[in-house]
Design a protein around this motif. Structure first.
Motif, short mmCIF file in Angstrom:
data_model
loop_
_atom_site.label_atom_id
_atom_site.label_comp_id
_atom_site.label_asym_id
_atom_site.label_seq_id
_atom_site.Cartn_x
_atom_site.Cartn_y
_atom_site.Cartn_z
N PRO A 1 20.44 30.56 33.09
CA PRO A 1 21.42 29.46 33.09
C PRO A 1 22.01 29.26 34.49
O PRO A 1 22.29 30.23 35.19
N HIS A 2 22.11 28.00 34.90
CA HIS A 2 22.73 27.68 36.20
C HIS A 2 24.09 27.06 35.93
O HIS A 2 24.42 26.73 34.80
N LYS A 3 24.89 26.90 36.99
CA LYS A 3 26.25 26.36 36.82
C LYS A 3 26.48 25.28 37.88
O LYS A 3 26.11 25.48 39.05
N ARG B 1 17.12 26.92 45.44
CA ARG B 1 17.49 28.19 46.09
C ARG B 1 17.33 29.40 45.18
O ARG B 1 17.20 30.51 45.65
N ARG B 2 17.34 29.21 43.85
CA ARG B 2 17.16 30.36 42.96
C ARG B 2 15.73 30.45 42.41
O ARG B 2 15.49 31.10 41.40
N ILE B 3 14.80 29.79 43.07
CA ILE B 3 13.41 29.84 42.63
C ILE B 3 12.94 31.29 42.53
O ILE B 3 13.45 32.17 43.25
N CYS B 4 12.01 31.55 41.62
CA CYS B 4 11.50 32.91 41.43
C CYS B 4 11.11 33.55 42.76
O CYS B 4 10.29 33.00 43.51
N ALA B 5 11.67 34.71 43.01
CA ALA B 5 11.39 35.38 44.27
C ALA B 5 9.96 35.92 44.30
O ALA B 5 9.43 36.23 45.35
C1 HEM Z 1 4.13 34.27 35.88
C2 HEM Z 1 5.03 35.07 36.40
C3 HEM Z 1 6.46 34.69 36.63
C4 HEM Z 1 7.18 33.61 36.16
C5 HEM Z 1 6.70 32.45 35.29
C6 HEM Z 1 8.53 33.75 36.69
C7 HEM Z 1 9.54 32.85 36.43
C8 HEM Z 1 10.84 32.98 36.91
C9 HEM Z 1 11.92 32.10 36.59
C10 HEM Z 1 11.82 30.89 35.66
C11 HEM Z 1 13.02 32.54 37.25
C12 HEM Z 1 14.43 31.91 37.20
C13 HEM Z 1 14.56 30.84 38.27
C14 HEM Z 1 15.88 30.10 38.16
O1 HEM Z 1 16.77 30.53 37.46
O2 HEM Z 1 16.01 29.05 38.80
C15 HEM Z 1 12.64 33.71 37.99
C16 HEM Z 1 13.50 34.43 38.80
C17 HEM Z 1 13.13 35.56 39.48
N1 HEM Z 1 11.88 36.13 39.52
FE1 HEM Z 1 10.22 35.48 38.56
N2 HEM Z 1 8.61 34.88 37.45
C18 HEM Z 1 7.38 35.49 37.45
C19 HEM Z 1 7.01 36.64 38.13
C20 HEM Z 1 7.85 37.34 38.97
C21 HEM Z 1 7.44 38.50 39.74
C22 HEM Z 1 6.03 39.09 39.75
C23 HEM Z 1 8.54 38.91 40.43
C24 HEM Z 1 8.72 40.06 41.38
C25 HEM Z 1 7.73 40.55 42.09
C26 HEM Z 1 9.64 38.02 40.10
C27 HEM Z 1 10.90 38.10 40.62
C28 HEM Z 1 11.94 37.24 40.32
C29 HEM Z 1 13.30 37.39 40.83
C30 HEM Z 1 13.82 38.49 41.76
C31 HEM Z 1 14.04 36.33 40.31
C32 HEM Z 1 15.54 36.03 40.53
C33 HEM Z 1 15.69 35.06 41.69
C34 HEM Z 1 17.15 34.65 41.88
O3 HEM Z 1 17.90 34.62 40.91
O4 HEM Z 1 17.53 34.33 43.02
N3 HEM Z 1 9.17 37.08 39.22
N4 HEM Z 1 11.31 33.96 37.77
#
Ligand code: HEM
Length: 283
Positions: free
Chosen positions: A152-154, A223-227
């Motif tokens: 969830p975002h705000k 900016r909060r895209i998946c890292a």
């Molecule tokens: C198919 C695989 C993946 C999908 C579909 C996915 C999807 C997502 C989504 C939807 C978010 C939330 C973005 C938002 O709230 O705007 C997120 C956040 C995050 N993801 Fe992923 N993710 C995947 C794999 C990974 C992997 C492999 C890692 C680490 C190596 C990872 C690390 C993170 C982190 C650290 C965040 C938080 C970023 C933040 O809040 O600034 N994700 N991901």
């Protein structure tokens, strides 16, 4: 001009030999190089020989580009911007145009620098241009994103979007799965059609990071895209490629593939896949 099959294979082999050698044999030079380069001079020699092989293959191609460029410029009398010529601009042409900054006396790139950059470009490009594989992964993420909502975002301030007020402080949820299934954006959105991401398809050139447009956002955007976006895409492509490369996949009679979903921590298959896997014969 286009290379013949044998030349492409020779470049491929040189790249592969170089990459495998570097990955397996050269980490010793990271520690105390002044000493290890003498201790492991055989390895150094082999590494340099592999670099020389790349040079032998790349330099004639680079020279050919250089000659072609000179001819075109001579023919036109003036240097035309590339967009106004029929000359297909390649990566090498960009390298040939480069002038380093003042500290480097505005010099052009050396042969060695050009070869190294071309080699890196090929290595980095191989993964990203495996388009068929990428198409399958993208279609999976469009039709079955593991997260149906983002975190969830705000809203930080009052915002108006499409005539709707999003008041400051409101919690905003993004309907990720619905975006990928939107009939206004996708042809036959409920069907699994990886080809849509190939040239000419309705998903060609889609930008999952959302910097140009947002048609699907399985990793979020902004900016909060998946890292882990980069590592996740790489991993998925690698994983799918190996599953297909190593096994033949056959249906289990009477146990059809069922794409129904159910939410767990992420969204998973409601009825796990049953398949008969037969290792591919390597003979
Ligand atoms: C198919 C695989 C993946 C999908 C579909 C996915 C999807 C997502 C989504 C939807 C978010 C939330 C973005 C938002 O709230 O705007 C997120 C956040 C995050 N993801 Fe992923 N993710 C995947 C794999 C990974 C992997 C492999 C890692 C680490 C190596 C990872 C690390 C993170 C982190 C650290 C965040 C938080 C970023 C933040 O809040 O600034 N994700 N991901």
């Amino acid at each position: 001009e286009r290379l013949d099959e044998a030349s492409v294979r020779a470049v491929g082999a040189a790249q592969r030999d170089w990459l495998l050698y570097v990955a397996r044999k050269t980490s010793v030079f990271a520690f105390w190089p002044a000493v290890t380069k003498h201790l492991f001079r055989g390895r150094l020699k082999m590494g340099l020989a592999l670099r020389r092989r790349q040079k032998e293959l790349f330099l004639p191609l680079i020279d050919a580009r250089w000659e072609r460029k000179k001819q075109i410029n001579r023919g036109a009398g003036v240097v035309l911007p590339m967009a106004e010529t029929t000359f297909e601009h390649s990566y090498v042409d960009t390298l040939l145009d480069i002038k380093l900054p003042e500290e480097e006396a505005g010099r052009a790139l050396t042969d060695d620098e050009m070869v190294i950059l071309c080699s890196e470009f090929l290595i980095a490009g191989t993964d990203t241009t495996a388009t068929g594989l990428k198409a399958v992964v993208l279609e999976g993420l469009r039709r079955h994103p593991p997260a149906h909502f983002l975190l969830p975002h705000k809203a930080m301030e009052d915002m108006e979007i499409d005539g709707y007020l999003i008041p400051k402080g409101a919690t905003v949820n993004f309907m990720v799965a619905e975006m990928g299934r939107d009939e206004r954006e996708w042809e036959k959105p409920m069907e699994f059609v990886p080809e849509r991401f190939l040239p000419g398809g309705d998903g060609e050139g889609v930008d999952v990071a959302g910097s140009r447009e947002i048609r699907m956002m399985p990793f979020g955007v902004g900016r909060r895209i998946c890292a882990g976006l980069g590592v996740a895409m790489l991993h998925l492509e690698y994983f799918v490629a190996n599953l297909v490369n190593e096994f033949e996949w056959r249906e289990v009679p009477g146990d059809e593939v069922d794409f129904a979903e159910k939410p767990e921590f992420t969204v998973v298959m409601a009825n796990p896949l049953s398949a008969r896997l037969v290792p591919r014969s390597r003979s």
